[in-house]
Write a protein that holds these residues in place. Structure first.
Motif, short mmCIF file in Angstrom:
data_model
loop_
_atom_site.label_atom_id
_atom_site.label_comp_id
_atom_site.label_asym_id
_atom_site.label_seq_id
_atom_site.Cartn_x
_atom_site.Cartn_y
_atom_site.Cartn_z
N ARG A 1 15.95 -13.71 -5.52
CA ARG A 1 16.88 -13.16 -6.49
C ARG A 1 17.02 -14.05 -7.73
O ARG A 1 17.75 -13.71 -8.65
N PRO B 1 18.61 -14.45 -13.09
CA PRO B 1 18.45 -13.48 -12.01
C PRO B 1 17.11 -12.77 -12.10
O PRO B 1 16.56 -12.58 -13.19
N GLY B 2 16.57 -12.38 -10.94
CA GLY B 2 15.26 -11.72 -10.93
C GLY B 2 15.20 -10.50 -11.82
O GLY B 2 14.19 -10.25 -12.48
N SER B 3 16.29 -9.73 -11.90
CA SER B 3 16.30 -8.53 -12.74
C SER B 3 16.17 -8.90 -14.22
O SER B 3 15.49 -8.20 -14.98
N ALA B 4 16.80 -10.01 -14.64
CA ALA B 4 16.70 -10.44 -16.03
C ALA B 4 15.29 -10.91 -16.36
O ALA B 4 14.80 -10.71 -17.47
N ARG C 1 12.52 -9.75 -14.99
CA ARG C 1 11.64 -8.58 -15.07
C ARG C 1 11.77 -7.85 -16.40
O ARG C 1 10.82 -7.19 -16.84
N SER C 2 12.94 -7.97 -17.04
CA SER C 2 13.14 -7.31 -18.33
C SER C 2 13.18 -8.32 -19.48
O SER C 2 13.81 -8.07 -20.50
N TRP C 3 12.52 -9.47 -19.28
CA TRP C 3 12.55 -10.56 -20.26
C TRP C 3 11.97 -10.11 -21.59
O TRP C 3 10.85 -9.60 -21.66
N PRO D 1 22.66 -13.24 -19.15
CA PRO D 1 23.17 -12.76 -17.86
C PRO D 1 24.43 -13.52 -17.47
O PRO D 1 24.80 -14.53 -18.10
N TRP E 1 23.10 -18.47 -15.44
CA TRP E 1 21.76 -18.95 -15.79
C TRP E 1 21.79 -20.48 -15.84
O TRP E 1 22.86 -21.10 -15.87
#
Length: 405
Positions: free
Chosen positions: A187, A233-236, A238-240, A251, A254
């Motif tokens: 995560r 976070p992993g979601s951030a 992926r949308s970097w 986020p 961080w």
């Protein structure tokens, strides 16, 4: 140029003068070998080898100087001997209040030969260096020493006019034979930033942190700086979309840190460790080798009893309630970089109240409790409205410049 000063010391004249590399290199190396770094009495002592460059710890700073104390042969004659050394540098850093900057000097690497201590040589070296600091326009001078090193603390606080200022901790973690997963759950992701992106992030979010260097661009672009890494976070991840987008909408939690390669500047060696500790360290390495084929990884202690290299984690900071977990991911990522580079420990230095301290993995026996002492050399710190920086309360964190570690 620094003026040459000579005083009598038990019949021998002691001259404080500027270091000359060709003339003094070998003598300074011998002096460094005679002076162990760190407290004794049950704790580990670290010996530092400067890899043939006595100026390595200040050479990368904007302005620097190295002084030596040289004793003559006394009434009986004989060759002159280098009996003391000190280094200093001057730079502009943040005062930690309202993004104000001040010109400060850092005093480091003070050594006096064991046979010439308690004769005032250390004080003379400090005073001569402070003359140069004032010539360079420094408003403050500060020095870091081990909190338990009573002779050093007394020298600066009672004889040289420094005040106890900050109490950070040096946290050290050994490098194992195997990689560590930055995030067991997946995560948390680690993103590498380009130097320009790292500078933008640091200037935007760190410019009011005490001792943040105004020339951060020079630090990040130095060949010894191995990269800056951001844990999100992993979601951030992926949308970097770059650091500008990150700063516009960060986020909830961080952390960021950069890695400095001390391994190519100096080496360390643990001395004075009991035989039991050495045997226990060998046993962990043997167990790790024996069990690794079955993926039963043992947290083995690398061989720290011969010269070894280190990586330093600097610029550690972040935001949010989950920032300590993000910091842990960065430390584990830095561990893996150090393992591939052949460094045997990863170290960082954090403020006493830094909330990210809880996320930094470390072995207490390898670390140290520092004491930073500061002295006001000239009026500064915002022209008087904010008073004397030496009396300011501590903030949550400090920025430790890797050029001076």
């Amino acid at each position: 140029m620094v003026k040459v000063a000579a005083e009598e010391d038990g019949g021998a004249a002691v001259v404080v003068r500027e270091f000359h590399e060709d003339r003094d290199r070998a003598a300074v190396e011998r002096l460094e070998c005679a002076c162990e770094v760190g407290p004794s009495g049950g704790k580990l002592c670290l010996f530092t080898d400067l890899l043939g460059d006595p100026l390595c710890r200040v050479r990368h700073s904007p302005a620097y100087l190295m002084l030596v104390a040289e004793a003559s042969g006394g009434p009986l004659g004989g060759a002159a001997e280098v009996v003391g050394v000190v280094r200093g540098c001057v730079k502009t850093v943040a005062c930690g209040r309202g993004k104000l900057f001040s010109k400060v000097a850092y005093l480091l690497g003070l050594r006096v030969s064991p046979g010439h201590r308690r004769r005032g040589i250390g004080r003379r070296l400090v005073e001569r260096m402070e003359e140069w600091f004032r010539q360079m326009g420094a408003e403050y001078a500060y020095v870091a020493t081990d909190r338990d090193n009573e002779p050093s603390v007394l020298l600066f606080t009672q004889r040289c006019g420094y005040a106890k200022f900050r109490t950070p901790s040096v946290l050290v973690h050994p490098v194992f034979r195997h990689d560590l997963s930055p995030s067991r759950s997946g995560r948390v992701a680690v993103v590498e930033l380009a130097p320009r992106e790292a500078e933008l992030l640091y200037r935007e979010r760190f410019a009011d942190v005490e001792f943040f260097p105004r020339d951060i661009h020079a630090v990040l672009s130095n060949p010894l700086s191995l990269g800056t890494f951001l844990a999100v976070p992993g979601s951030a991840a992926r949308s970097w979309r770059g650091v500008e987008a990150f700063l516009a909408a960060p986020p909830g939690s961080w952390a960021v840190a950069s890695v400095w390669n001390c391994k190519d500047a100096f080496r360390l060696e643990v001395r004075g460790a009991p035989r039991l500790w050495r045997a226990a360290a060998r046993a962990t390495r043997a167990a790790d080798r024996a069990l690794s084929p079955w993926l039963l990884r043992v947290p083995s202690v690398p061989n720290l009893f011969e010269p070894f290299g280190m990586h330093f984690l600097y610029g550690l900071g972040g935001a949010g309630g989950d920032a300590p977990r993000m910091a842990r991911a960065l430390c584990r990522h830095a561990h893996n970089l150090a393992r591939r580079a052949g460094a045997r420990v990863v170290a960082t230095e954090v403020g006493a109240c830094d909330p990210l301290r809880a996320g930094v993995p470390h072995w207490p026996k390898l670390g140290a409790e520092d004491l930073w002492c500061m002295k006001r050399l000239a009026d500064g710190y915002g022209g008087g409205a904010l008073g004397d920086w030496t009396k300011a309360p501590p903030g949550a964190s400090i920025f430790v410049d890797p050029r001076e570690f």
